[in-house]
Every structure is written in structure tokens, then in C-alpha cells.
Design an enzyme around this catalytic site. Structure first.
Site, PDB file in Angstrom:
ATOM      1  CB  VAL A   1      16.087  -9.752   8.184  1.00 15.94           C
ATOM      2  CG1 VAL A   1      14.843  -9.593   9.150  1.00 15.94           C
ATOM      3  CG2 VAL A   1      16.591  -8.649   7.047  1.00 15.94           C
TER       4      VAL A   1
ATOM      5  CG  LEU B   1      12.671 -13.586   7.888  1.00 16.99           C
ATOM      6  CD1 LEU B   1      12.915 -13.735   9.249  1.00 16.99           C
ATOM      7  CD2 LEU B   1      11.734 -12.391   7.818  1.00 16.99           C
ATOM      8  CG  ASP B   2      15.910  -9.745   2.530  1.00 15.90           C
ATOM      9  OD1 ASP B   2      15.369 -10.550   1.736  1.00 15.90           O
ATOM     10  OD2 ASP B   2      15.847  -8.410   2.417  1.00 15.90           O
ATOM     11  NE  ARG B   3      24.689 -14.715   4.657  1.00  9.13           N
ATOM     12  CZ  ARG B   3      25.421 -15.456   4.071  1.00  9.13           C
ATOM     13  NH1 ARG B   3      25.458 -16.160   3.110  1.00  9.13           N
ATOM     14  NH2 ARG B   3      26.703 -16.043   5.006  1.00  9.13           N
TER      15      ARG B   3
END
Length: 248
Positions: free
Chosen positions: A79, A75-77
Site C-alpha cells: 500500500v 501501512l501494509d507493504r
């Protein structure tokens, strides 16, 4: 509100975890990823989730030496939401195969500016990542280095100039949801990278990993981790009941 179907199995250790655990047994660890923590060590040097989870398991189970923790998806930072990790190399290998064979389900909730042109639809684009700037753009099909990106969206509701969407992610490209929705002029709330014109610095991106589903790597039982976003703006424009109904 978070949950797990079917019920969690196995020992969760003798101490309490610093993370919200959705599922844990001898093979897997499912948690709610906190926002703004990188999944892996990055150039910032900030504490990363993988290292924190290893330390957490080490302390709870009083394990000597190194602890294995396999990263299966990312997951992106900024998110948050449901994530599954493997506690053995065998589980990691089998979960990775589930990802490759498209038996790994990922459902997100997101709040976007405006409203998509249809109540539901499929977005298919070719995305190209610039590693130097860590940005992704939509390019013509056949562009060298471009990768096909596919997602299905459903509009759950609209309020205050925003829309709540359910996203079924069919491919796992970098920044995919953010780029594809920006491409239909519905940038994510709080996304500074792909919606700077309509978002303000400091806003938290409204993208949440709501469901992670997969066959258990050992029992083969279909397993789902469920996590609902916190009731902060703009998520609070819709009740948690509506959000949960949308993903179940």
C-alpha cells in the site's frame, strides 16, 4: 498529485529528499510512502521505510550519530500514500495518544471488484489474525482473540466492473480494509491474499492512504496530509479531480 493543509512549515534540509515530502518541520515528517516497501524491518531483509527515512534525514540535515524517527501508524507493504512520522519522542508520544483517543483520521481510496450493496454504509466485523500465516479472517463476535473492526465506505463511482470507494477507517486492524471488503464480495483489485479468485499474480493492489489528519503535537493546529494515487490502471478509470473531490 499530493498536498498538505495547512502549508508546510520549517526547514526541509539543505539537500533534496528521495521521498515526496508532504509536510516537514522540527517535529514531524509527512511523506508519500512508495508501494512495495515495508514500513519496518521484516523477515525479507529488504530495505524498510523507517531506516530509509532516518538515512534521508541524516543526509539532508548533515546530522551526526543516530537520527530519531518515530513510527505512529502503519501501512501494509503493497500500500502507498500519505504517512506521518515523528522526529522527536515527544511528538511520537502525543501522536500515539491522538491515535488512541480517535483524534487521528485515516481516509483511504480503493478500487474493488463489483459494487457494494449500498452507495454508502458501515461495516462492523470481528477479525482474528493468524500470525503464522499473516492472514486475517472474519469470525463470530466473542471469539477469543478477535478484535472489533469498523469502517465507513462511500461509492465514488463505478466503471468497467470496478468501483472506486472512499474508506473512513475507524479502527486500525491488520488487513482490515482488505478483509472487510472481501467479506461483502468486493475484494480489492490486485489483492492476492483476499481476492485470489478474481485477481492475477503481479497486479498492484489498489489501496491508497489518501488523507492522514491529526492535531499537531506541538501547535495543536489541525493538520492534514493529502495524497492522490498515481494515474495507472485501475486508478485511471477515474480522474484525479474526482478522487480529490471525494476526499476533501
Amino acid at each position: 498529485m499530493s498536498g498538505m493543509l495547512p502549508g508546510a512549515a520549517g526547514d526541509s534540509g539543505s539537500g533534496s529528499s528521495r521521498f515526496e515530502i508532504l509536510y516537514e518541520d522540527n517535529h514531524l515528517l509527512g511523506i508519500v510512502k512508495p508501494v512495495n516497501i515495508p514500513v519496518q524491518e521484516d523477515a525479507t531483509g529488504d530495505p524498510d521505510l523507517l531506516s530509509l527515512l532516518k538515512q534521508d534525514v541524516k543526509e539532508r540535515f548533515h546530522k551526526p550519530g543516530n537520527v530519531y524517527m518515530g513510527l505512529v501508524h502503519r501501512l501494509d507493504r503493497p500500500v502507498g500514500g500519505a504517512m506521518i512520522f515523528a522526529k522527536t519522542s515527544k511528538a511520537a508520544s502525543r501522536l500515539s495518544e491522538s491515535v488512541r483517543s480517535h483524534h487521528f483520521r485515516k481516509v483511504y481510496l480503493t478500487v474493488v471488484h463489483g459494487k457494494p450493496p449500498a452507495a454508502q454504509g458501515r461495516l462492523v466485523n470481528t477479525l482474528l489474525k493468524d500470525a503464522k500465516t499473516n492472514t486475517v479472517t472474519i469470525v463470530r463476535k466473542g471469539t477469543p482473540g478477535g478484535k472489533e473492526a469498523i469502517l465507513d465506505y462511500t461509492v465514488i463511482g463505478s466503471a468497467g466492473g470496478y468501483s472506486l470507494l472512499k474508506i473512513d477507517l475507524l479502527t486500525g486492524r491488520s488487513h482490515q480494509i482488505r478483509v472487510q471488503l472481501s467479506g461483502i464480495r468486493c475484494p480489492l483489485y490486485g489483492d492476492q491474499k483476499y481476492g485470489a479468485a478474481v485477481n492475477k499474480p503481479g497486479q498492484q493492489i489498489a489501496l491508497w492512504s489518501a488523507v492522514v489528519g491529526f492535531p499537531h503535537p506541538v501547535t495543536k493546529e489541525e493538520t492534514e496530509l493529502i495524497s492522490i494515487p498515481p494515474q495507472t490502471h485501475p486508478w485511471s478509470l477515474w480522474s484525479q479531480h474526482i478522487q480529490k473531490q471525494a476526499i476533501l
